[in-house]
Design an enzyme around this catalytic site. Structure first.
Site, PDB file in Angstrom:
ATOM      1  N   GLN A 181       0.823  -1.209   0.000  1.00 19.64           N
ATOM      2  CA  GLN A 181       0.000   0.000   0.000  1.00 19.64           C
ATOM      3  C   GLN A 181       0.859   1.262   0.000  1.00 19.64           C
ATOM      4  O   GLN A 181       0.349   2.366   0.109  1.00 19.64           O
ATOM      5  CB  GLN A 181      -0.919  -0.014   1.230  1.00 19.64           C
ATOM      6  CG  GLN A 181      -1.883  -1.194   1.203  1.00 19.64           C
ATOM      7  CD  GLN A 181      -2.639  -1.384   2.513  1.00 19.64           C
ATOM      8  OE1 GLN A 181      -2.371  -0.718   3.500  1.00 19.64           O
ATOM      9  NE2 GLN A 181      -3.581  -2.309   2.519  1.00 19.64           N
ATOM     10  N   HIS A 251      -0.693  -0.232   5.627  1.00 13.58           N
ATOM     11  CA  HIS A 251      -1.123   0.847   6.524  1.00 13.58           C
ATOM     12  C   HIS A 251      -0.058   1.917   6.779  1.00 13.58           C
ATOM     13  O   HIS A 251       0.446   2.058   7.884  1.00 13.58           O
ATOM     14  CB  HIS A 251      -1.607   0.264   7.872  1.00 13.58           C
ATOM     15  CG  HIS A 251      -2.683  -0.774   7.706  1.00 13.58           C
ATOM     16  ND1 HIS A 251      -3.179  -1.497   8.750  1.00 13.58           N
ATOM     17  CD2 HIS A 251      -3.361  -1.193   6.602  1.00 13.58           C
ATOM     18  CE1 HIS A 251      -4.111  -2.327   8.310  1.00 13.58           C
ATOM     19  NE2 HIS A 251      -4.236  -2.152   7.005  1.00 13.58           N
ATOM     20  N   GLU A 345     -14.048   4.545  10.235  1.00 13.31           N
ATOM     21  CA  GLU A 345     -14.502   5.560  11.183  1.00 13.31           C
ATOM     22  C   GLU A 345     -14.220   6.981  10.708  1.00 13.31           C
ATOM     23  O   GLU A 345     -13.222   7.241  10.044  1.00 13.31           O
ATOM     24  CB  GLU A 345     -13.770   5.381  12.531  1.00 13.31           C
ATOM     25  CG  GLU A 345     -14.048   4.055  13.198  1.00 13.31           C
ATOM     26  CD  GLU A 345     -13.315   3.894  14.529  1.00 13.31           C
ATOM     27  OE1 GLU A 345     -12.525   4.797  14.899  1.00 13.31           O
ATOM     28  OE2 GLU A 345     -13.549   2.868  15.189  1.00 13.31           O
ATOM     29  N   TYR A 366     -11.505  -9.973   8.423  1.00 10.19           N
ATOM     30  CA  TYR A 366     -11.890 -10.148   7.018  1.00 10.19           C
ATOM     31  C   TYR A 366     -12.451 -11.542   6.753  1.00 10.19           C
ATOM     32  O   TYR A 366     -13.267 -11.736   5.872  1.00 10.19           O
ATOM     33  CB  TYR A 366     -10.701  -9.864   6.092  1.00 10.19           C
ATOM     34  CG  TYR A 366     -10.340  -8.399   6.100  1.00 10.19           C
ATOM     35  CD1 TYR A 366     -11.168  -7.455   5.479  1.00 10.19           C
ATOM     36  CD2 TYR A 366      -9.217  -7.937   6.762  1.00 10.19           C
ATOM     37  CE1 TYR A 366     -10.868  -6.106   5.517  1.00 10.19           C
ATOM     38  CE2 TYR A 366      -8.903  -6.592   6.799  1.00 10.19           C
ATOM     39  CZ  TYR A 366      -9.728  -5.680   6.173  1.00 10.19           C
ATOM     40  OH  TYR A 366      -9.433  -4.343   6.214  1.00 10.19           O
TER      41      TYR A 366
END
Ligand code: HEC
Length: 489
Positions: A181, A251, A345, A366
């Site tokens: 990522q 992340h 969120e 997941y």
């Protein structure tokens, strides 16, 4: 295991796939679907449907949880508080939310569009393409006061877009580690750019020793000569200590914003790097919103400044993977973050606040396995902790990415009816949401209005209110930049 019993087991699995099914789907079919139906449509034992828009309201999360725990005696629903754990009961609410959302989409729920014009509360709008081609996984955009739009691409390039032309990659930009990522992420033009020329970048940097990587923040200047741009004068604003570089590809965060009351303060956010526990450890930069002076020093009034057992840059903690960050017009700082399955969120960021990950979460694993519950009062490890609850949670997850406030830009105001509202993107949800929030005197916050402005045009990587007040949306798959522009009613 001998071959015969192996074959018997395989046959059993083929005949009965539910043997294989784990987690929340299994909990639902075992305990609930005989009354509530396979998809929550109701019918058994006289139950009503759970698939109404009224029942999708986020404020009912706790009512649902309590109903499962204590049962609904007058209606014949048995209590499950003795047989299921809090995490399992929460996972079932999460599952009901997924069933409701599927039904909402099946029945055409979402933005209302006809002949290219979208009709929404307070404003109508259409989509305009800004950059149609030439980009690969664009990650963010920002604007120079001189009219150029800067665009990052995840694999490394920073480009300039002006008068319909996309420049070649600017030379001299930092060497990024692209993979997983990570890569080049946010670009943010300093509010006093006219005076100081600073542009900030966040990116994934390879460790100078060893094999890991981490999110780094730098600032630099842009020089233009004969249509060619160069990145110069680079300075480090934040880097992690070498022991925190890790091989995880997950992340990285990372958005960058400046304090509207003091433009020498910069806030940015970093994800937990796939190591949830570190989000609670103040002595790592994982899972944090951080705050530094624009030159990189730690402000004295940071909540953990001066402590030897903490990164002094930490402003708030307990975040999973924050990828949206903005100040609203009243000066409140907001962050959006990815939860696990069904638990993204929107949070109002408080100095020193603990946002709970991984102790409490709206999400489940997941795989469908229950993880925890969202409320500190039902999770023993979190009970006595002062954990800040989100203002809004996306269930199911939208993979929240990109956040800004609707405002008048230096060149005008496109959406006066949305002024002050948050606009939030989602990768998996392919959505841009408009969220009107309220912050109360006691610091609590709530959602007054929420609507989806866009779905299905691509994965939404960034949402930015532009100089003319229109809402720019950075899309991946297909890789484009579009914007929402007003249409007169
Ligand atoms: C014996 C039948 C029965 C079983 C089994 C059952 N329920 Fe219910 N449930 C009901 C009835 C009846 C109601 C009352 C509302 C209605 O008629 O749908 C209800 C209400 C609820 C509500 C509250 C809705 C609200 O408006 O607050 C939730 C949530 C719920 N059930 C979830 C579950 C879950 C999750 C399970 C499995 C763990 C389950 N139920 C098992 C019959 C059942």
């Amino acid at each position: 295991m001998n071959r015969a019993s192996q074959a018997a087991l395989l046959a059993a699995l083929v005949l009965s796939p539910s043997l294989f099914a784990q987690g929340v789907e299994r909990l639902w079919t075992t305990n609930c679907s005989n009354c509530h139906g396979a998809n929550g449509q109701g019918g058994g034992a006289g139950t009503q449907t759970l698939l109404t828009e009224e029942l999708m309201e986020q404020n009912l999360d706790r009512r649902f949880y309590d109903a499962i725990k204590a049962g609904v005696e007058e209606n014949g629903m048995p209590p499950f508080g003795e047989t299921l754990t809090p995490a399992q009961m929460w996972a079932l609410v999460n599952h009901i939310r997924a069933l409701q959302h599927e039904s909402y989409r099946r029945n055409g729920g979402g933005p209302r569009e006809s002949k290219g014009v979208y009709t929404s509360a307070h404003a109508d709008y259409k989509l305009e393409t800004v950059i149609a081609s030439g980009l690969s996984t664009p990650w963010s955009v920002d604007f120079l006061p001189t009219g150029e739009m800067l665009v990052t691409e995840r694999h490394g390039p920073l480009r300039v877009f002006r008068n319909g032309n996309l420049s070649k990659p600017i030379s001299g930009t930092p060497k990024v580690r692209s993979g997983g990522q990570g890569g080049l992420m946010d670009v943010a033009v300093h509010p006093d750019y006219d005076r100081n020329g600073w542009v900030f970048l966040s990116y994934t940097e390879s460790a100078t020793q060893g094999s890991g990587s981490f999110t780094k923040l730098v600032r630099g200047k842009l020089e233009a000569a004969g249509g060619d741009w160069t990145w110069t004068d680079q300075q480090t604003v934040f880097e992690a200590r070498s022991e925190h570089y890790t091989n995880s590809g997950l992340h990285f965060g990372c958005r960058i914003v400046f304090d509207p009351k003091d433009s020498d303060l910069v806030y940015f956010c970093i994800g937990d790097r796939g190591n949830g526990k570190r989000a609670q450890d103040l002595n790592t930069p994982n899972g944090k919103v951080l705050r530094v002076r624009t030159g990189g020093s730690i402000p004295d009034d940071n909540p953990f400044a001066g402590r030897t057992d903490a990164y002094g840059q930490v402003w708030s903690f307990g975040h999973r993977n924050p990828q949206g960050l903005c100040f609203d017009l009243a000066g409140n700082l907001w962050v959006t973050e990815h939860g696990p399955r069904g638990g993204d969120e929107l949070n109002l960021v408080r100095k020193g606040g603990n946002y709970g990950w991984p102790l409490v979460s709206f999400g489940i694993d997941y795989s469908g396995a229950p993880l925890t519950a969202p409320w500190p009062d039902v999770v023993p490890a979190a009970k006595k902790m002062d954990i800040v609850m989100p203002t809004f949670r996306w269930m199911p997850s939208c993979a929240a990415c990109g956040l800004d406030v609707v405002r008048a830009g230096p060149k005008g105001e496109a959406f006066p009816g949305w002024k002050g509202d948050l606009v939030a993107g989602g990768l998996a949800g392919t959505n841009v949401d408009r969220i009107r929030v309220k912050v109360n005197a006691d610091g609590s916050s709530s959602v007054l209005e929420r609507e989806e402005l866009l779905i299905g045009k691509g994965r939404v990587r960034d949402v930015v209110c532009g100089p003319d007040g229109s809402v720019y949306v950075v899309l991946n798959d297909p890789h484009r930049v579009v914007r929402l522009v007003p249409v007169r009613r």
